[in-house]
Design an enzyme around this catalytic site. Structure first.
Site, PDB file in Angstrom:
ATOM      1  N   GLU A   1       1.465  -1.458  -0.221  1.00 25.24           N
ATOM      2  CA  GLU A   1      -0.274   0.009   0.018  1.00 25.24           C
ATOM      3  C   GLU A   1       0.828   1.190   0.182  1.00 25.24           C
ATOM      4  OE1 GLU A   1      -3.868   0.372  -0.177  1.00 25.24           O
ATOM      5  OE2 GLU A   1      -2.734   1.740  -0.651  1.00 25.24           O
TER       6      GLU A   1
ATOM      7  N   VAL B   1       2.656   3.280  -3.337  1.00 30.00           N
ATOM      8  CA  VAL B   1       1.704   4.883  -4.285  1.00 30.00           C
ATOM      9  C   VAL B   1       1.060   5.865  -3.188  1.00 30.00           C
ATOM     10  CG1 VAL B   1      -0.062   5.135  -5.804  1.00 30.00           C
ATOM     11  CG2 VAL B   1       1.116   2.502  -5.810  1.00 30.00           C
TER      12      VAL B   1
ATOM     13  N   GLY C   1       2.134   7.325  -0.430  1.00 38.01           N
ATOM     14  CA  GLY C   1       2.356   7.676   0.491  1.00 38.01           C
ATOM     15  C   GLY C   1       1.002   7.083   1.663  1.00 38.01           C
TER      16      GLY C   1
ATOM     17  N   GLU D   1      15.468  15.721  -2.904  1.00 32.99           N
ATOM     18  CA  GLU D   1      16.137  15.197  -2.314  1.00 32.99           C
ATOM     19  C   GLU D   1      17.276  16.327  -3.193  1.00 32.99           C
ATOM     20  OE1 GLU D   1      16.099  11.036  -2.932  1.00 32.99           O
ATOM     21  OE2 GLU D   1      14.169  11.227  -2.151  1.00 32.99           O
TER      22      GLU D   1
ATOM     23  N   LYS E   1       4.399   4.244  -9.978  1.00 30.91           N
ATOM     24  CA  LYS E   1       3.531   4.276  -9.504  1.00 30.91           C
ATOM     25  C   LYS E   1       2.564   4.409 -10.755  1.00 30.91           C
ATOM     26  CE  LYS E   1       5.305   7.202  -5.412  1.00 30.91           C
ATOM     27  NZ  LYS E   1       5.783   8.666  -4.988  1.00 30.91           N
TER      28      LYS E   1
ATOM     29  N   GLY F   1       6.215  11.137   3.249  1.00 28.40           N
ATOM     30  CA  GLY F   1       6.382  11.785   4.806  1.00 28.40           C
ATOM     31  C   GLY F   1       6.847  10.492   5.238  1.00 28.40           C
TER      32      GLY F   1
HETATM   33  P1  NAP Z   1      15.452   6.303   3.927  1.00 27.02           P
HETATM   34  O1  NAP Z   1      15.706   6.706   5.220  1.00 27.02           O
HETATM   35  O2  NAP Z   1      16.827   6.206   2.811  1.00 27.02           O
HETATM   36  O3  NAP Z   1      16.360   5.234   4.706  1.00 27.02           O
HETATM   37  C1  NAP Z   1      16.828   3.859   4.577  1.00 27.02           C
HETATM   38  C2  NAP Z   1      16.836   2.923   5.085  1.00 27.02           C
HETATM   39  O4  NAP Z   1      17.503   1.913   5.069  1.00 27.02           O
HETATM   40  C3  NAP Z   1      18.813   3.858   6.053  1.00 27.02           C
HETATM   41  O5  NAP Z   1      18.322   2.831   7.808  1.00 27.02           O
HETATM   42  C4  NAP Z   1      20.145   2.402   5.842  1.00 27.02           C
HETATM   43  O6  NAP Z   1      20.675   2.484   7.181  1.00 27.02           O
HETATM   44  C5  NAP Z   1      19.273   1.610   5.671  1.00 27.02           C
HETATM   45  N1  NAP Z   1      19.613   0.297   4.217  1.00 27.02           N
HETATM   46  C6  NAP Z   1      19.665   0.884   3.475  1.00 27.02           C
HETATM   47  N2  NAP Z   1      20.979   0.095   2.848  1.00 27.02           N
HETATM   48  C7  NAP Z   1      20.820  -0.732   3.005  1.00 27.02           C
HETATM   49  C8  NAP Z   1      21.588  -1.974   3.021  1.00 27.02           C
HETATM   50  N3  NAP Z   1      22.176  -2.319   1.784  1.00 27.02           N
HETATM   51  N4  NAP Z   1      22.033  -2.695   4.321  1.00 27.02           N
HETATM   52  C9  NAP Z   1      21.014  -2.398   5.496  1.00 27.02           C
HETATM   53  N5  NAP Z   1      20.153  -1.110   5.367  1.00 27.02           N
HETATM   54  C10 NAP Z   1      20.392  -0.307   4.568  1.00 27.02           C
HETATM   55  O7  NAP Z   1      14.314   5.275   2.889  1.00 27.02           O
HETATM   56  P2  NAP Z   1      13.045   5.688   3.650  1.00 27.02           P
HETATM   57  O8  NAP Z   1      13.095   7.377   2.804  1.00 27.02           O
HETATM   58  O9  NAP Z   1      13.078   5.697   4.557  1.00 27.02           O
HETATM   59  O10 NAP Z   1      12.474   4.924   2.162  1.00 27.02           O
HETATM   60  C11 NAP Z   1      12.386   3.595   2.513  1.00 27.02           C
HETATM   61  C12 NAP Z   1      11.549   2.821   1.238  1.00 27.02           C
HETATM   62  O11 NAP Z   1      10.128   3.617   1.460  1.00 27.02           O
HETATM   63  C13 NAP Z   1      12.118   3.865  -0.386  1.00 27.02           C
HETATM   64  O12 NAP Z   1      11.672   1.940  -1.196  1.00 27.02           O
HETATM   65  C14 NAP Z   1      11.296   4.614  -0.474  1.00 27.02           C
HETATM   66  O13 NAP Z   1      11.048   4.919  -2.095  1.00 27.02           O
HETATM   67  C15 NAP Z   1       9.215   4.265  -0.059  1.00 27.02           C
HETATM   68  N6  NAP Z   1       9.065   5.513   0.472  1.00 27.02           N
HETATM   69  C16 NAP Z   1       9.267   6.457   1.378  1.00 27.02           C
HETATM   70  C17 NAP Z   1       8.538   7.600   1.573  1.00 27.02           C
HETATM   71  C18 NAP Z   1       8.872   8.394   2.155  1.00 27.02           C
HETATM   72  O14 NAP Z   1       7.986   9.675   2.275  1.00 27.02           O
HETATM   73  N7  NAP Z   1      10.109   9.142   2.572  1.00 27.02           N
HETATM   74  C19 NAP Z   1       7.003   7.327   1.102  1.00 27.02           C
HETATM   75  C20 NAP Z   1       6.379   6.461   0.143  1.00 27.02           C
HETATM   76  C21 NAP Z   1       7.344   4.593  -0.028  1.00 27.02           C
HETATM   77  P3  NAP Z   1      21.010   3.460   7.333  1.00 27.02           P
HETATM   78  O15 NAP Z   1      20.537   4.460   8.681  1.00 27.02           O
HETATM   79  O16 NAP Z   1      22.423   3.366   8.187  1.00 27.02           O
HETATM   80  O17 NAP Z   1      21.978   4.139   6.321  1.00 27.02           O
END
Ligand code: NAP
Length: 433
Positions: free
Chosen positions: A129, A132, A134, A190, A205, A307
């Site tokens: 869910e 797409v 959030g 970003e 998406k 978020g």
């Molecule tokens: P993020 O803040 O960059 O966090 C990524 C996390 O994954 C970090 O804790 C990182 O570790 C860990 N990580 C990355 N590669 C790793 C590896 N190879 N081994 C172990 N740990 C690893 O990303 P995010 O914003 O939370 O997004 C996560 C996912 O949700 C993505 O697929 C994104 O597209 C999706 N998403 C995000 C949002 C949003 O608003 N942020 C919304 C919808 C969907 P470290 O902390 O040690 O660096």
């Protein structure tokens, strides 16, 4: 008597993962009551194990593959980002019969087929869910609530960064580069904004939405894509004068070709949207998705498309579903891909164009320009001239025509002596004229 706990591995402790862990921990009793068994976090995978991460240190690991393979892990939550590493981890979890919740649209837009096959084989659940829009429930409504209806169109604003930029440009009159820099300062863009501003994120998406809506496997490569980096403050000014605004839209549509063949279209581009259309008033980092279904009519979903906490809400909803299925022995919905519809090329899609061009100060300019449209059977809806002399601008808005005829017309306009420069070309959506 307390039921046997359900073991959860959380892969990632970033924006989303940290909120997933926080909400799970703070509301553990509620989760247990809703599921029938307690959820226990068995481990959290990160890259950097050291330092104070705000969670018990013994839960942290930098070996996600080992965590996924542990016998006491029943459900894997993948919130890492990237494609190759999560693909291997998610596949390995599914092959072991562990249910997976992922927020990873980039992964799903390429590999849903492979992942869904693995889930089906091992009778595990694959929920996404959060991939797409959030927090906005749109995957489950399309997959389950509308499973008895026929969806004809899904159109939406599914990228908060670009919507923030376009809304701010509209409001302040500032140009694209300045507004992108401001979005970066405020944390809406970003450091490398390419995936957002060039439409890749929205295309992922769109692929997911089209796959579900039309029971057909659609990947990101099937989605026609244009970004917002060429939009100017002049475009937004002209949009206003036409009672429109500009939005980056993801459009998934069922179409019938002139030969009567059923096809689907999945496309992402910035478009003029009339101010009275429901998507025109979706501003800032908000997302919205409009679904048109045969029996249900038009439905609109609106809310926070990104978020940490909003995205965690969607992840946790899926986690409760997967955990209930583990506890009661049920199963989530399987991938539905029976329709196998072909994706139509962009040139076959009927669209309307807005073309803004700088023209020479010569007699007969209008007639010469109009002739290029009529040669390709493109009928003109309105023409406006702004200014005079060699700086004069001609703005043409067309009626519906095949996108290929429209783009050929624009290419031919660029060759005309009377056209100094085609400044901008945008499609017009949300009208049927
Ligand atoms: P993020 O803040 O960059 O966090 C990524 C996390 O994954 C970090 O804790 C990182 O570790 C860990 N990580 C990355 N590669 C790793 C590896 N190879 N081994 C172990 N740990 C690893 O990303 P995010 O914003 O939370 O997004 C996560 C996912 O949700 C993505 O697929 C994104 O597209 C999706 N998403 C995000 C949002 C949003 O608003 N942020 C919304 C919808 C969907 P470290 O902390 O040690 O660096």
């Amino acid at each position: 008597m307390t039921s046997k706990p359900i073991g959860v591995a959380v892969l990632g402790l970033g924006n989303v993962g940290s909120e997933v862990v926080r909400i799970l921990t703070e509301n553990a009793e509620d989760f247990e009551a809703r599921i029938g068994a307690p959820l226990e976090i068995r481990g959290i995978a990160v890259r950097r194990v050291d330092g104070d991460r705000g969670v018990p240190t013994e839960l942290l690991t930098d070996d996600p593959a080992e965590l996924v393979g542990r016998d006491d892990v029943d459900i894997v939550v993948e919130v890492l980002g990237g494609i190759d590493i999560p693909r291997k981890l998610v596949l390995s979890a599914l092959e072991k019969g562990k249910s997976v919740i992922t927020a990873n649209k980039a992964l799903l837009a390429e590999y849903t087929g492979e992942l869904a096959d693995a889930a089906e084989k091992s009778r595990a659940d694959l929920y996404f869910e959060a991939a797409v829009a959030g927090a906005i429930p749109v995957v489950r409504p399309l997959m389950q609530s509308l499973a008895g209806d026929r969806v004809n169109k899904v159109a939406g604003i599914v990228n908060g960064t670009t919507n923030f930029i376009l809304s701010a440009m509209d409001e302040t009159g500032a140009d694209y580069a300045e507004t992108l820099a401001e979005a970066g300062r405020l944390g809406y863009a970003e450091a490398d904004p390419t995936a957002d501003v060039e439409g890749y994120d929205a295309a992922s998406k769109a692929a997911i939405l089209a796959s579900i809506a039309f029971h057909t496997r659609v990947t990101a490569g099937d989605v026609y894509r244009e970004g917002i980096s060429k939009i100017t403050s002049d475009d937004l000014e002209t949009a206003k004068s036409l009672d429109c605004t500009i939005k980056l839209l993801a459009i998934c549509e069922r179409i019938v070709t002139p030969k009567g063949k059923e096809r689907i279209s999945a496309r992402v581009y910035p478009a003029l949207v009339p101010l009275n259309h429901p998507l025109a008033s979706v501003n800032g980092a908000f997302n919205a998705v409009v679904v048109e279904a045969e029996a249900a009519g038009r439905l609109m979903f609106y809310g926070q498309g990104a978020g940490g906490a909003p995205t965690a809400s969607a992840v946790l909803g899926d986690l409760v579903m997967a955990a209930r299925n583990k506890f009661y022995g049920g199963r989530g919905p399987l991938e539905s891909k029976y329709a196998k519809l072909k994706v139509a090329p962009m040139g076959d899609i009927l669209t309307r164009y807005y073309v803004s061009m700088q023209v020479a100060d010569k007699p007969g300019v209008l007639a010469t320009v109009a002739a290029e449209f009529s040669k390709r059977d493109v009928s003109i809806s309105t023409v406006r001239q702004q200014g005079s002399g060699d700086g004069a601008r001609l703005v043409v808005v067309t009626h519906l025509a095949a996108d290929s005829a429209l783009s050929e017309t624009v290419a031919s306009l660029e060759q005309l002596d009377v056209v100094i420069h085609v400044a901008s070309v945008l499609r017009l959506e949300g009208t049927t004229v």
